[in-house]
Design a protein around this motif. Structure first.
Motif, PDB file in Angstrom:
ATOM      1  N   TYR A   1      10.421 -11.652 -12.137  1.00 20.52           N
ATOM      2  CA  TYR A   1      10.050 -11.534 -10.523  1.00 20.52           C
ATOM      3  C   TYR A   1      11.118 -11.798  -9.720  1.00 20.52           C
ATOM      4  N   LEU A   2      12.216 -12.360 -10.280  1.00 21.51           N
ATOM      5  CA  LEU A   2      13.362 -12.967  -9.288  1.00 21.51           C
ATOM      6  C   LEU A   2      14.663 -12.238  -9.548  1.00 21.51           C
ATOM      7  N   ASP A   3      15.398 -12.016  -8.199  1.00 23.73           N
ATOM      8  CA  ASP A   3      16.682 -11.413  -8.445  1.00 23.73           C
ATOM      9  C   ASP A   3      17.631 -12.524  -9.019  1.00 23.73           C
ATOM     10  N   GLU A   4      18.924 -12.182  -8.937  1.00 19.80           N
ATOM     11  CA  GLU A   4      19.924 -13.231  -9.624  1.00 19.80           C
ATOM     12  C   GLU A   4      20.096 -14.517  -8.757  1.00 19.80           C
ATOM     13  N   GLY A   5      19.650 -14.374  -7.573  1.00 17.46           N
ATOM     14  CA  GLY A   5      19.854 -15.651  -6.673  1.00 17.46           C
ATOM     15  C   GLY A   5      18.540 -16.408  -6.586  1.00 17.46           C
ATOM     16  N   GLY A   6      17.506 -16.028  -7.373  1.00 24.93           N
ATOM     17  CA  GLY A   6      16.272 -16.648  -7.371  1.00 24.93           C
ATOM     18  C   GLY A   6      15.252 -16.318  -6.340  1.00 24.93           C
ATOM     19  N   HIS A   7      15.437 -15.300  -5.869  1.00 26.72           N
ATOM     20  CA  HIS A   7      14.629 -14.788  -4.743  1.00 26.72           C
ATOM     21  C   HIS A   7      13.331 -13.793  -5.253  1.00 26.72           C
ATOM     22  N   LEU A   8      12.416 -14.054  -4.533  1.00 20.78           N
ATOM     23  CA  LEU A   8      11.336 -12.871  -4.829  1.00 20.78           C
ATOM     24  C   LEU A   8      11.543 -11.797  -3.997  1.00 20.78           C
ATOM     25  N   MET A   9      11.396 -10.585  -4.441  1.00 19.98           N
ATOM     26  CA  MET A   9      11.792  -9.291  -3.633  1.00 19.98           C
ATOM     27  C   MET A   9      10.525  -8.841  -3.293  1.00 19.98           C
ATOM     28  N   ALA A  10      10.361  -8.642  -1.958  1.00 24.03           N
ATOM     29  CA  ALA A  10       9.124  -8.102  -1.313  1.00 24.03           C
ATOM     30  C   ALA A  10       9.271  -6.940  -0.789  1.00 24.03           C
ATOM     31  N   SER A  11       8.143  -6.024  -0.538  1.00 24.95           N
ATOM     32  CA  SER A  11       8.368  -4.834  -0.110  1.00 24.95           C
ATOM     33  C   SER A  11       7.981  -5.055   1.509  1.00 24.95           C
ATOM     34  N   VAL A  12       8.348  -4.273   2.385  1.00 19.18           N
ATOM     35  CA  VAL A  12       8.179  -4.360   3.842  1.00 19.18           C
ATOM     36  C   VAL A  12       7.805  -3.078   4.375  1.00 19.18           C
ATOM     37  N   GLY A  13       6.789  -2.845   4.791  1.00 22.09           N
ATOM     38  CA  GLY A  13       6.427  -1.443   5.447  1.00 22.09           C
ATOM     39  C   GLY A  13       5.013  -1.400   5.935  1.00 22.09           C
ATOM     40  N   SER A  14       4.409  -0.218   5.963  1.00 18.44           N
ATOM     41  CA  SER A  14       3.132   0.314   6.511  1.00 18.44           C
ATOM     42  C   SER A  14       2.472   1.057   5.541  1.00 18.44           C
ATOM     43  N   LEU A  15       1.102   0.978   5.916  1.00 18.79           N
ATOM     44  CA  LEU A  15       0.207   1.764   5.241  1.00 18.79           C
ATOM     45  C   LEU A  15      -0.283   2.879   6.036  1.00 18.79           C
ATOM     46  N   LEU A  16      -0.240   4.155   5.575  1.00 15.89           N
ATOM     47  CA  LEU A  16      -0.445   5.402   6.321  1.00 15.89           C
ATOM     48  C   LEU A  16      -1.834   5.940   5.913  1.00 15.89           C
ATOM     49  N   VAL A  17      -2.678   5.953   6.597  1.00 16.19           N
ATOM     50  CA  VAL A  17      -4.056   6.468   6.215  1.00 16.19           C
ATOM     51  C   VAL A  17      -4.318   7.828   7.013  1.00 16.19           C
ATOM     52  N   GLU A  18      -4.536   8.832   6.295  1.00 14.81           N
ATOM     53  CA  GLU A  18      -4.912  10.046   6.521  1.00 14.81           C
ATOM     54  C   GLU A  18      -6.248  10.617   6.177  1.00 14.81           C
ATOM     55  N   HIS A  19      -6.859  11.249   7.109  1.00 17.64           N
ATOM     56  CA  HIS A  19      -8.135  11.709   7.045  1.00 17.64           C
ATOM     57  C   HIS A  19      -8.320  13.216   7.872  1.00 17.64           C
ATOM     58  N   ASP A  20      -8.766  14.085   7.285  1.00 17.34           N
ATOM     59  CA  ASP A  20      -9.054  15.287   8.253  1.00 17.34           C
ATOM     60  C   ASP A  20      -8.083  15.595   9.256  1.00 17.34           C
ATOM     61  N   GLY A  21      -6.789  15.555   8.935  1.00 15.31           N
ATOM     62  CA  GLY A  21      -5.711  15.885  10.005  1.00 15.31           C
ATOM     63  C   GLY A  21      -5.552  14.802  10.875  1.00 15.31           C
ATOM     64  N   ARG A  22      -6.118  13.667  10.873  1.00 15.19           N
ATOM     65  CA  ARG A  22      -5.766  12.362  11.555  1.00 15.19           C
ATOM     66  C   ARG A  22      -4.877  11.408  10.904  1.00 15.19           C
ATOM     67  N   ALA A  23      -4.210  10.752  11.470  1.00 18.05           N
ATOM     68  CA  ALA A  23      -3.453   9.611  10.791  1.00 18.05           C
ATOM     69  C   ALA A  23      -3.374   8.343  11.592  1.00 18.05           C
ATOM     70  N   LEU A  24      -3.472   7.276  10.915  1.00 19.12           N
ATOM     71  CA  LEU A  24      -3.318   5.874  11.341  1.00 19.12           C
ATOM     72  C   LEU A  24      -2.569   4.893  10.375  1.00 19.12           C
ATOM     73  N   LEU A  25      -1.687   4.164  11.225  1.00 19.93           N
ATOM     74  CA  LEU A  25      -0.934   3.230  10.527  1.00 19.93           C
ATOM     75  C   LEU A  25      -1.328   1.722  10.584  1.00 19.93           C
ATOM     76  N   ILE A  26      -1.232   1.070   9.285  1.00 23.10           N
ATOM     77  CA  ILE A  26      -1.670  -0.087   9.224  1.00 23.10           C
ATOM     78  C   ILE A  26      -0.538  -1.087   9.145  1.00 23.10           C
ATOM     79  N   ASP A  27      -0.156  -1.904  10.141  1.00 19.74           N
ATOM     80  CA  ASP A  27       1.230  -2.509  10.345  1.00 19.74           C
ATOM     81  C   ASP A  27       2.270  -1.798  10.662  1.00 19.74           C
ATOM     82  N   ALA A  28       3.438  -2.125  11.167  1.00 18.10           N
ATOM     83  CA  ALA A  28       4.613  -1.214  11.509  1.00 18.10           C
ATOM     84  C   ALA A  28       5.796  -1.931  11.175  1.00 18.10           C
ATOM     85  N   GLY A  29       5.988  -2.382   9.913  1.00 15.65           N
ATOM     86  CA  GLY A  29       7.214  -2.883   9.649  1.00 15.65           C
ATOM     87  C   GLY A  29       8.092  -4.018  10.355  1.00 15.65           C
ATOM     88  N   ALA A  30       9.312  -4.215   9.813  1.00 18.38           N
ATOM     89  CA  ALA A  30      10.049  -5.047  10.682  1.00 18.38           C
ATOM     90  C   ALA A  30      10.740  -4.425  11.847  1.00 18.38           C
TER      91      ALA A  30
END
Length: 292
Positions: A58-87
């Motif tokens: 789970y760790l890189d060579e420096g002993g760090h946990l690598m975590a994802s940063v981003g958003s969840l895109l929700v699409e339904h019937d031609g519509r789009a919502l984001l949950i969170d907006a990254g950094a």
């Protein structure tokens, strides 16, 4: 589901790429913005050195946990919502982030890869007011003094917005003020998008929220920072240094595990290397990434 990394060990220490799954007529996609390298021993101070040696994948060579940063895109019937907006297009290290380095900036490019522009997004719903979750909501767009998503509703749990003095005291006051003109508060149980409801989950922040997506007879829980790493699925009682209220966070994680273990239920962990998964509880709980 889109997933270009196949080696399990590499996946555990690599930020996630674009990944998607479908629930009935609703499509969920993780949209990467960047990554975080987090000092594992500062984030989770309770595990022993022997534990980290046993879980070095789970760790890189420096002993760090690598975590994802981003958003969840929700699409339904031609519509789009984001949950969170990254950094956003910044790099955050000490002193604002004393536990590592967070980089962002890829969200718009990855949205374009998915066939979307910011104009397609009808609202952004935030799990909480930490800088790696609302970056694109406040950072000025190139050549402008307004954020790229300015003008659409920024949905924040009322309990989080009313207690924004906590993140403001941590150095985020200017960021929060910049996004404030577009904030609309949302209540527990409110449906903000077809099949998407607000769930208050305080603990990590004073008014932290999750979003529950139901479609096609299935449920997905976008649980924000209730968990930062799959290792917390196995050890939910371990304190996370980032949490605002350790007691509430611990109770929440334990309760949430049982919900995520229910049939036809999927979890979404925005910081997980493998963000979509199911929980199985035998002697201990475990995170099983959803690969298809």
């Amino acid at each position: 589901m889109t997933d270009t990394t196949t080696n399990p060990g590499e996946r555990r220490r690599t930020a996630a790429g674009i990944r998607s799954l479908t629930l009935g007529e609703t499509k969920l996609t993780f949209v990467p913005d960047g990554q975080a390298t987090l000092n594992a021993r500062m984030l989770l101070p309770e595990p022993s050195e022997e534990f980290w040696a046993e879980h070095a994948d789970y760790l890189d060579e420096g002993g760090h946990l690598m975590a994802s940063v981003g958003s969840l895109l929700v699409e339904h019937d031609g519509r789009a919502l984001l949950i969170d907006a990254g950094a956003g297009p910044i790099t955050m290290g000490p002193p604002l982030n004393t536990y590592g380095v967070i980089t962002g900036g890829a969200l718009l490019e990855n949205l374009a890869t998915l066939g979307h522009t910011p104009a397609d997004i009808e609202a952004i719903a935030f799990t909480h007011l930490h800088a790696d979750h609302f970056g694109w909501a406040w950072h000025p767009a190139p050549g402008s003094d307004r954020p790229v998503f300015a003008g659409i509703p920024y949905l924040v749990a009322e309990s989080e917005w009313s207690q924004r003095h906590f993140p403001e005291a941590q150095g985020m006051a200017d960021m929060i003020n910049a996004m404030a003109p577009w904030v609309r508060t949302v209540a527990e149980g409110e449906e903000i998008f077809p099949g998407v409801t607000v769930r208050y989950m305080p603990g990590h922040s004073a008014g932290h929220a999750a979003y529950v997506i139901t479609a096609g007879g299935k449920k997905a829980v976008a649980f924000g920072d209730a968990f930062h790493s799959p290792l917390q699925i196995v050890h939910p009682r371990w304190e996370n240094t980032f949490d605002h209220d350790h007691a509430k966070s611990t109770r929440l994680r334990e309760d949430l595990l049982f919900e995520l273990a229910e049939p036809d239920t999927i979890g979404f962990g925005v910081h997980f290397p493998e963000p979509f998964g199911r929980v199985e509880i035998t002697d201990m709980a475990a995170w099983h990434p959803v690969d298809a």
